[in-house]
Enzyme design. Structure first.
Site, mmCIF file in Angstrom:
data_model
loop_
_atom_site.group_PDB
_atom_site.id
_atom_site.type_symbol
_atom_site.label_atom_id
_atom_site.label_comp_id
_atom_site.label_asym_id
_atom_site.label_seq_id
_atom_site.Cartn_x
_atom_site.Cartn_y
_atom_site.Cartn_z
ATOM 1 N N ASP A 105 0.869 -1.169 0.000
ATOM 2 C CA ASP A 105 0.000 0.000 0.000
ATOM 3 C C ASP A 105 0.909 1.223 0.000
ATOM 4 O O ASP A 105 1.654 1.432 0.960
ATOM 5 C CB ASP A 105 -0.847 -0.044 1.283
ATOM 6 C CG ASP A 105 -2.207 0.568 1.120
ATOM 7 O OD1 ASP A 105 -2.280 1.656 0.535
ATOM 8 O OD2 ASP A 105 -3.183 -0.042 1.578
ATOM 9 N N ASP A 207 -2.945 4.732 -2.146
ATOM 10 C CA ASP A 207 -3.950 5.295 -1.254
ATOM 11 C C ASP A 207 -4.370 6.702 -1.687
ATOM 12 O O ASP A 207 -3.514 7.527 -2.050
ATOM 13 C CB ASP A 207 -3.330 5.371 0.149
ATOM 14 C CG ASP A 207 -4.316 5.802 1.206
ATOM 15 O OD1 ASP A 207 -5.232 5.016 1.507
ATOM 16 O OD2 ASP A 207 -4.172 6.930 1.732
ATOM 17 N N GLU A 270 -6.606 3.985 -5.581
ATOM 18 C CA GLU A 270 -7.811 4.023 -4.739
ATOM 19 C C GLU A 270 -8.540 5.333 -5.002
ATOM 20 O O GLU A 270 -8.072 6.405 -4.607
ATOM 21 C CB GLU A 270 -7.438 3.942 -3.251
ATOM 22 C CG GLU A 270 -8.688 3.799 -2.381
ATOM 23 C CD GLU A 270 -8.709 4.627 -1.114
ATOM 24 O OE1 GLU A 270 -9.572 4.377 -0.269
ATOM 25 O OE2 GLU A 270 -7.877 5.564 -0.970
ATOM 26 N N HIS A 331 -11.296 -2.464 4.022
ATOM 27 C CA HIS A 331 -11.183 -2.110 5.435
ATOM 28 C C HIS A 331 -11.869 -0.796 5.785
ATOM 29 O O HIS A 331 -11.816 -0.373 6.927
ATOM 30 C CB HIS A 331 -9.693 -2.049 5.797
ATOM 31 C CG HIS A 331 -8.988 -0.970 5.011
ATOM 32 N ND1 HIS A 331 -8.831 -1.029 3.638
ATOM 33 C CD2 HIS A 331 -8.439 0.203 5.389
ATOM 34 C CE1 HIS A 331 -8.209 0.056 3.218
ATOM 35 N NE2 HIS A 331 -7.960 0.817 4.264
ATOM 36 N N ASP A 332 -12.467 -0.151 4.793
ATOM 37 C CA ASP A 332 -13.131 1.130 5.046
ATOM 38 C C ASP A 332 -14.649 1.026 4.996
ATOM 39 O O ASP A 332 -15.341 1.999 5.324
ATOM 40 C CB ASP A 332 -12.696 2.163 3.989
ATOM 41 C CG ASP A 332 -11.224 2.532 4.113
ATOM 42 O OD1 ASP A 332 -10.701 2.511 5.242
ATOM 43 O OD2 ASP A 332 -10.601 2.835 3.077
#
Ligand code: NOJ
Length: 546
Positions: A105, A207, A270, A331-332
């Site tokens: 990431d 990200d 992302e 994960h969000d």
């Protein structure tokens, strides 16, 4: 274990199934209640057995953990909670030895406020790194320089007494934004990428990539007329001047050039945007991300027409040659099993693994881990702490992996950092491995079938039916075709085809009890059932029969 599920030839990451690991929650190996690299290493054979091809790790770099790793204080070292650089090399080697790939990431929009770059930058207005971050004088009334909002609540500006200016942050105050208009910043992040690529990582998930460039004049954002009470507070304003600016594509092309210095590496962005704007992230002449994540399934209404509409819209928006992808969880966002229910989680799996493009699977979704209600005293997520009680908290989708029914679910020897789901005694890997009808085995069959079939890997998408609870489509390759039939409701449903038009055989059924069944003229689905059907050469399934 049957040999069919064992290894496949090496091929580009983008045609494999990606599995996202949230490292804090996958496997603890040193008894501190937090997952780590050795824990992941210990579970690699599980991932091989599942059949995925690429692992993406959420951040593992040194971090004060204000945002659980998305606040990086040293980009080229491993956070001690997770292990050491030596542990990382061991993991990467073990991943590659198993024929898997590993994505890291990359967090280029911001650093931790404890990163040496920021410590220098904030030390004086004359520091050579001052311009590496977004420093502005207070606004005319002495407040923030403009009205921009942080994604996690409150202003996107924090006043720094020492030098009398504000610094900008799209997320927490502990995550100051880098200034991507500064060439030294770009060079420094490019070097970070080279550090990991040279070590052998197979690419990056990048990200918050749409946030990299901000308006040069720092103009106020306009009010969002469509803001609703339940939306995250940052949605009060339209992100006109602080996200998705045209110049961001030059920055992404720069990231892509670095990735392309190394053979066969992958760059994923992302970006949460509607399809027409998302498609720009492939870059002009596909010089941007290999693909921007497609998060549409995370928020769609769960019905046949809505989903078919999404697929059509997405396919139409893709640039020529743009490779598609689909994401079912991360994960969000709330877990899929919590959102659509445990029975539809199987149908969702069938959808994810049969749509055109790279599927990304979130750890634990393969056993239908639930969305966990987190008691107030156990909340960890800074978003929930800043904006409590409004349902924005992300902890419920980050709970420890449910490996077995032992006291801490096989995740740890001690109480984990987040509570386990109540159902871990029954919903866990060990139980589901022993049960051929489990969703875990469905995932294995789906991934293996996808691996084995060209139509599912690279075939065209052809809509057939989207009505009521029924969603049918074909994936077609010159050598073979697969018909996917999904029932998105609880009631039984059937589709009749004209005599002689349908002929085939069930490859995968949601409950595993119809595999091999012959299919002709009609498809009968029980509630919450889905089938993958190998079409015979003579089958003539019409496009869009409804
Ligand atoms: C997106 C990440 O997925 C999220 O977890 C994080 O909080 C923000 N970016 C900030 O890095």
């Amino acid at each position: 274990m049957s040999r069919v599920y064992l290894r496949r030839a090496r091929r580009p990451c983008k045609t494999t199934t990606i599995y996202q690991i949230y490292p804090r929650s996958f496997q603890d190996s040193n008894g501190d209640g937090i997952g780590d690299l050795h824990g992941i290493l210990r579970r690699l054979d599980y991932l091989v057995e599942l059949g995925i091809g690429t692992i993406w790790l959420s951040p593992i770099f040194r971090s004060p953990m204000a945002d659980f790793g998305y606040d990086v204080s040293d980009h080229t070292d491993i956070e001690p909670l997770f292990g050491t650089l030596g542990d990382f090399d061991e993991l990467l080697h073990a991943v590659h030895r198993r024929g898997l790939k590993l994505l890291l990431d990359l967090v280029p929009n911001h650093t931790s406020d404890l990163h040496p770059w920021f410590l220098e930058s904030r030390s004086s207005r004359h520091n050579p790194k001052r311009d590496w971050y977004l420093w502005r004088d207070p606004g005319p009334n002495g407040g923030p320089p403009n009205n921009w909002l942080s994604e996690f609540g409150g202003s996107a500006w924090t006043f720094d007494r020492r030098t009398g200016q504000h610094y900008g942050h799209a997320f927490l105050a502990q995550q100051p934004d880098l200034n991507w208009r500064n060439a030294q910043v770009r060079g420094a992040v490019h070097d970070v990428m080279r550090f990991w690529l040279a070590r052998g990582v197979d690419g990056f998930r990048v990200d918050a990539v749409g946030h990299l460039v901000k308006d040069e004049q720092f103009r106020d954002n306009p009010v969002n007329p469509e803001f609703r009470q339940h939306d995250p507070p940052s949605k009060r304003l339209l992100r006109l001047y602080n996200a998705d600016l045209p110049q961001v594509h030059e920055m992404i092309a720069g990231l892509r050039s670095v990735v392309d210095e190394f053979p066969s590496r992958l760059l994923i962005g992302e970006v949460y945007l509607p399809f027409d704007r998302l498609s720009a992230y492939y870059g002009s002449e596909l010089s941007g991300a290999h693909f921007p994540f497609n998060f549409a399934l995370l928020s769609t209404a769960w019905n046949a027409r809505a989903i078919a509409g999404l697929v059509d819209e997405y396919e139409a928006a893709l640039p020529p040659g743009g490779w598609p992808n689909w994401v079912l969880g991360n994960h969000d966002k709330p877990r899929i099993a919590g959102r659509v229910g445990i029975d539809q989680a199987r149908v969702a799996a069938m959808l994810l693994l049969t749509l055109r493009g790279t599927p990304t699977l979130y750890y634990g979704d393969e056993i239908a881990m639930p969305q966990v209600a987190i008691p107030a005293e156990r909340v960890q997520d800074p978003f929930e702490k800043n904006v409590p009680g409004r349902g924005h908290g992300r902890d419920g989708a980050r709970t420890p992996m449910q490996w077995n029914a032992t006291p801490h679910a096989g995740f740890s020897e001690v109480e984990p950092w987040l509570p386990l789901a109540d159902d871990f005694h029954s919903v866990n890997v060990a139980n589901q491995r022993d049960d051929a009808t489990s969703i875990y085995h469905l995932y294995r069959r789906l991934i293996a079938t996808r691996e084995a079939r060209l139509s599912l890997q690279v075939g065209a998408y052809q809509p057939v039916v989207a009505g009521g609870d029924l969603l049918l489509f074909v994936r077609a390759h010159p050598r073979e075709r697969t018909l996917i039939a999904l029932n998105l409701g609880e009631e039984a449903a059937a589709v009749e085809f004209r005599a002689g038009r349908l002929a085939g055989r069930v490859l995968v059924s949601a409950l595993g009890d119809r595999d091999g069944e012959a299919v002709d003229h009609s498809i009968d689905l029980r509630g919450n059932e889905g089938l993958l059907i190998e079409l015979s050469a003579e089958a003539d399934v019409p496009a869009s029969v409804l």
